[in-house]
Design a protein around this motif. Structure first.
Motif, short mmCIF file in Angstrom:
data_model
loop_
_atom_site.label_atom_id
_atom_site.label_comp_id
_atom_site.label_asym_id
_atom_site.label_seq_id
_atom_site.Cartn_x
_atom_site.Cartn_y
_atom_site.Cartn_z
N LEU A 50 2.77 -13.61 -13.62
CA LEU A 50 1.68 -13.79 -12.65
C LEU A 50 1.65 -12.62 -11.67
CD1 LEU A 50 -0.45 -15.76 -11.53
CD2 LEU A 50 1.33 -16.72 -10.10
N PHE A 51 2.82 -12.21 -11.24
CA PHE A 51 2.91 -11.09 -10.31
C PHE A 51 2.39 -9.80 -10.99
CE2 PHE A 51 5.19 -7.76 -7.96
CZ PHE A 51 4.79 -8.08 -6.68
N VAL A 52 2.78 -9.61 -12.25
CA VAL A 52 2.30 -8.43 -13.01
C VAL A 52 0.78 -8.49 -13.14
CG1 VAL A 52 2.43 -7.21 -15.23
CG2 VAL A 52 4.49 -8.23 -14.26
N GLY A 53 0.28 -9.71 -13.40
CA GLY A 53 -1.17 -9.89 -13.54
C GLY A 53 -1.91 -9.54 -12.25
N ILE A 54 -1.32 -9.94 -11.12
CA ILE A 54 -1.96 -9.63 -9.83
C ILE A 54 -1.92 -8.11 -9.58
CG2 ILE A 54 -1.67 -9.92 -7.32
CD1 ILE A 54 -0.88 -12.85 -7.98
N PHE A 55 -0.86 -7.48 -10.01
CA PHE A 55 -0.78 -6.02 -9.89
C PHE A 55 -1.89 -5.37 -10.74
CE2 PHE A 55 0.86 -1.86 -11.25
CZ PHE A 55 1.01 -1.27 -10.00
N ASN A 56 -2.11 -5.96 -11.91
CA ASN A 56 -3.18 -5.48 -12.80
C ASN A 56 -4.55 -5.62 -12.12
OD1 ASN A 56 -5.34 -6.73 -14.87
ND2 ASN A 56 -4.27 -5.07 -15.87
N LEU A 57 -4.75 -6.76 -11.46
CA LEU A 57 -6.00 -7.01 -10.73
C LEU A 57 -6.19 -5.96 -9.64
CD1 LEU A 57 -8.27 -9.23 -10.19
CD2 LEU A 57 -6.75 -10.14 -8.49
N PHE A 58 -5.10 -5.66 -8.93
CA PHE A 58 -5.12 -4.65 -7.86
C PHE A 58 -5.48 -3.28 -8.45
CE2 PHE A 58 -2.99 -1.42 -5.31
CZ PHE A 58 -3.46 -1.72 -4.04
N LYS A 59 -4.85 -2.96 -9.58
CA LYS A 59 -5.06 -1.66 -10.23
C LYS A 59 -6.53 -1.49 -10.68
CE LYS A 59 -3.28 1.10 -14.04
NZ LYS A 59 -2.53 1.05 -15.29
N VAL A 60 -7.08 -2.58 -11.25
CA VAL A 60 -8.48 -2.53 -11.72
C VAL A 60 -9.42 -2.21 -10.55
CG1 VAL A 60 -10.38 -3.97 -12.61
CG2 VAL A 60 -8.15 -4.06 -13.70
N HIS A 61 -9.21 -2.92 -9.44
CA HIS A 61 -10.10 -2.73 -8.29
C HIS A 61 -9.84 -1.39 -7.60
CE1 HIS A 61 -12.31 -6.47 -8.35
NE2 HIS A 61 -11.19 -7.07 -8.71
N ALA A 62 -8.58 -0.96 -7.54
CA ALA A 62 -8.27 0.33 -6.93
C ALA A 62 -8.92 1.46 -7.73
CB ALA A 62 -6.75 0.52 -6.87
N LYS A 119 -19.95 1.27 -9.86
CA LYS A 119 -20.92 0.31 -9.37
C LYS A 119 -20.20 -0.92 -8.78
CE LYS A 119 -24.84 -2.35 -11.08
NZ LYS A 119 -25.48 -2.88 -12.28
N GLY A 120 -20.58 -1.30 -7.58
CA GLY A 120 -19.98 -2.46 -6.92
C GLY A 120 -18.61 -2.19 -6.34
N HIS A 121 -18.32 -0.91 -6.04
CA HIS A 121 -16.97 -0.60 -5.55
C HIS A 121 -16.70 -1.15 -4.15
CE1 HIS A 121 -19.18 2.78 -3.81
NE2 HIS A 121 -18.22 2.85 -2.91
N LEU A 122 -17.79 -1.42 -3.40
CA LEU A 122 -17.59 -2.00 -2.07
C LEU A 122 -17.00 -3.42 -2.17
CD1 LEU A 122 -20.72 -0.74 -0.12
CD2 LEU A 122 -18.35 -0.02 0.18
N TYR A 123 -17.42 -4.15 -3.20
CA TYR A 123 -16.84 -5.48 -3.42
C TYR A 123 -15.36 -5.36 -3.76
CZ TYR A 123 -21.68 -7.04 -3.72
OH TYR A 123 -22.99 -7.30 -3.43
N SER A 124 -15.05 -4.28 -4.50
CA SER A 124 -13.64 -4.05 -4.86
C SER A 124 -12.81 -3.74 -3.63
CB SER A 124 -13.53 -2.91 -5.88
OG SER A 124 -14.11 -3.29 -7.09
N VAL A 125 -13.40 -2.99 -2.67
CA VAL A 125 -12.70 -2.71 -1.41
C VAL A 125 -12.37 -4.03 -0.72
CG1 VAL A 125 -12.93 -1.68 0.90
CG2 VAL A 125 -13.78 -0.44 -1.09
N LEU A 126 -13.38 -4.90 -0.70
CA LEU A 126 -13.20 -6.21 -0.06
C LEU A 126 -12.10 -7.02 -0.78
CD1 LEU A 126 -14.73 -7.55 2.31
CD2 LEU A 126 -16.05 -8.80 0.61
N ALA A 127 -12.14 -6.95 -2.11
CA ALA A 127 -11.14 -7.70 -2.90
C ALA A 127 -9.73 -7.19 -2.62
CB ALA A 127 -11.46 -7.58 -4.39
N VAL A 128 -9.57 -5.85 -2.56
CA VAL A 128 -8.25 -5.26 -2.33
C VAL A 128 -7.75 -5.63 -0.92
CG1 VAL A 128 -7.02 -3.07 -2.01
CG2 VAL A 128 -8.51 -3.38 -3.98
#
Lengths: 248, 206
Positions: free
Chosen positions: B47-59, B67-76
């Protein structure tokens, strides 16, 4: 060991025996199955995505490693591997979304193995497999932007989903992309029946490997399921007869 | 060699857990519990690795200004903020709890409400996709169940609420659900057996 345990153990043993023997007998001539329109659409969609240079989105659901829904996630992973292999001739590899950490790692591993097997150049992009959310709706909320932004021509939903899958099929519809969907969850199946053109109902989820050519074991698994189903029908009918005659 | 070891480990672990379930031997039960506990710990690490993956995708999205990188800023920012608050104050703290009860839950509830509208639309589309008898039965059943369950403002239809709705729920719906669940159960069984045979190896991407 209770009677239920003994019966359960016998069912597992008989199924294993059937699987092994059928795999042996069918090793040279794989069994054939009736046509399912959803899988015909899937094969067509893979071909079209290669031609169009578009992308396939495989959504594997939220089946966790320590839950009974894990089997549906495994069925989804087998399908993901076949889809990744078949779509390898295209410019863009499929993208997988998951709602569970372990499933996300396995999906990434699956895509990487397929990539290494079919592609000689370039580096595998680990972001092709994504954990989009851990709760049902956050998972869907994370997956829908991918369907909108990444030139997805077909979404394949295969795994454990709840009714929230309806939002994903709606997003696919609005995007004008094709959608093939299957879930092991009853409520989700009702939602998918209403919201997709070719839904896969019940155990058809587990037939995906056999219909996409994932190997002889997948094909004979369907035969084993059919045999066990007939056995259950026979047991139910015998039970009804015994009850009607007043013996039980 | 690495492949053979991983297959052996997976098959032996699977067989031990299965045997521990059927045979009531203390040693087997102990091994089963230990293996399942390991699985739970590994799932948490995954789960922790998965969350790191989520962080990496948005970063990556933010860095490439996709496209939609502002939403990614918000997500990070949200991810990091929740992580820091959770680690610093603990999961039981009022602030941590309010992040979920004031943000996560209302957002999910609104998505649930959206789903109701989406399903009505889907039912209308169903007539367009598959104008056949099964679709008609599906929709008619849905309407009957809705009328039999929902509190109607000016009238009550006793036949629906007391006779038709319970009949549909107890007889055809329960029978169909059992049939589907039996099919799902058989599919689960053969999927598990393929793993025990080493035919499916998701841990090797095969």
């Amino acid at each position: 060991m209770t009677w239920t345990d003994i019966i359960g153990f016998l069912i597992v043993l008989i199924s294993a025996g059937l699987l092994a023997s059928l795999a042996y007998f069918h090793r040279k001539s794989p069994p054939t199955f009736r046509e399912l329109s959803a899988f015909r659409l899937l094969r067509k969609a893979i071909g079209l995505s290669v031609e169009e240079g578009s992308r396939l989105h495989v959504s594997l659901g939220r089946g966790g490693v320590n839950t009974p829904q894990w089997a549906s996630a495994l069925a989804g992973l087998a399908t993901l591997l076949r889809i990744a292999n078949l779509a390898s001739a295209g410019d863009r590899p499929p993208v997988a979304t998951c709602g569970d950490g372990a499933l996300s790692i396995l999906a990434q591993d699956t895509l990487q193995v397929s990539y290494q097997k079919t592609t000689s150049a370039g580096q595998f992009d680990s972001t092709n497999s994504r954990l989009t959310g851990l709760t049902p709706f956050s998972y869907v909320a994370g997956a829908i932007p991918i369907m909108h932004d990444e030139q997805i021509s077909t979404s394949i939903l295969i795994g454990n989903f709840g009714i929230e899958a309806g939002l994903m099929t709606d997003a696919a519809e609005r995007q004008g992309s094709r959608c093939v969907a299957a879930s092991d969850n009853l409520s989700a199946q009702a939602v998918l029946y209403a919201s997709t053109q070719d839904p896969l109902i019940g155990e058809e989820l587990y037939a995906a490997g056999a219909y996409t050519g994932a190997g002889i074991m997948h094909a004979v698994s369907l035969h084993v399921q059919d045999i066990l189903r007939w056995l259950i029908v026979a047991v139910v009918l015998i039970g009804i007869l015994i009850k009607l005659t007043g013996l039980l | 060699m690495k492949g053979i070891i991983s297959v052996l480990v997976a098959i032996i672990a699977g067989l031990l857990v299965l045997a521990g379930y059927f045979f009531d031997l203390p040693a087997l039960t102990y091994i089963r519990i230990v293996i399942l506990n390991w699985a739970v710990i590994l799932a948490a690490v995954a789960l922790f690795v998965g969350i790191f993956n989520l962080f990496k995708v948005h970063a990556t999205k933010v860095r490439a200004k996709q496209k939609g990188h502002l939403y990614s800023v918000l997500a990070v920012i949200s991810l990091l903020f929740t992580l820091v608050v959770g680690l610093a104050l603990g999961p039981e703290n009022q602030i941590t709890v309010s992040i979920f009860s004031s943000i996560q839950l209302p957002v999910e509830a609104s998505l649930m409400a959206l789903l109701a509208v989406t399903l009505i639309q889907a039912s209308i589309r169903l007539i367009r996709y598959r104008a056949n008898l099964l679709s008609a039965i599906f929709l008619a059943t849905g309407v009957l169940m809705l009328l039999g369950t929902a509190p109607l403002p000016f009238l009550e239809i006793p036949v629906l609420g007391e006779l038709i709705r319970p009949f549909i729920a107890r007889v055809p719906a329960a029978a169909g659900a059992r049939g589907i669940l039996l099919g799902v159960g058989l599919g689960t069984l053969t999927t598990g057996l393929r793993l025990l045979f080493g035919a499916d190896r998701p841990y090797e991407g095969k």
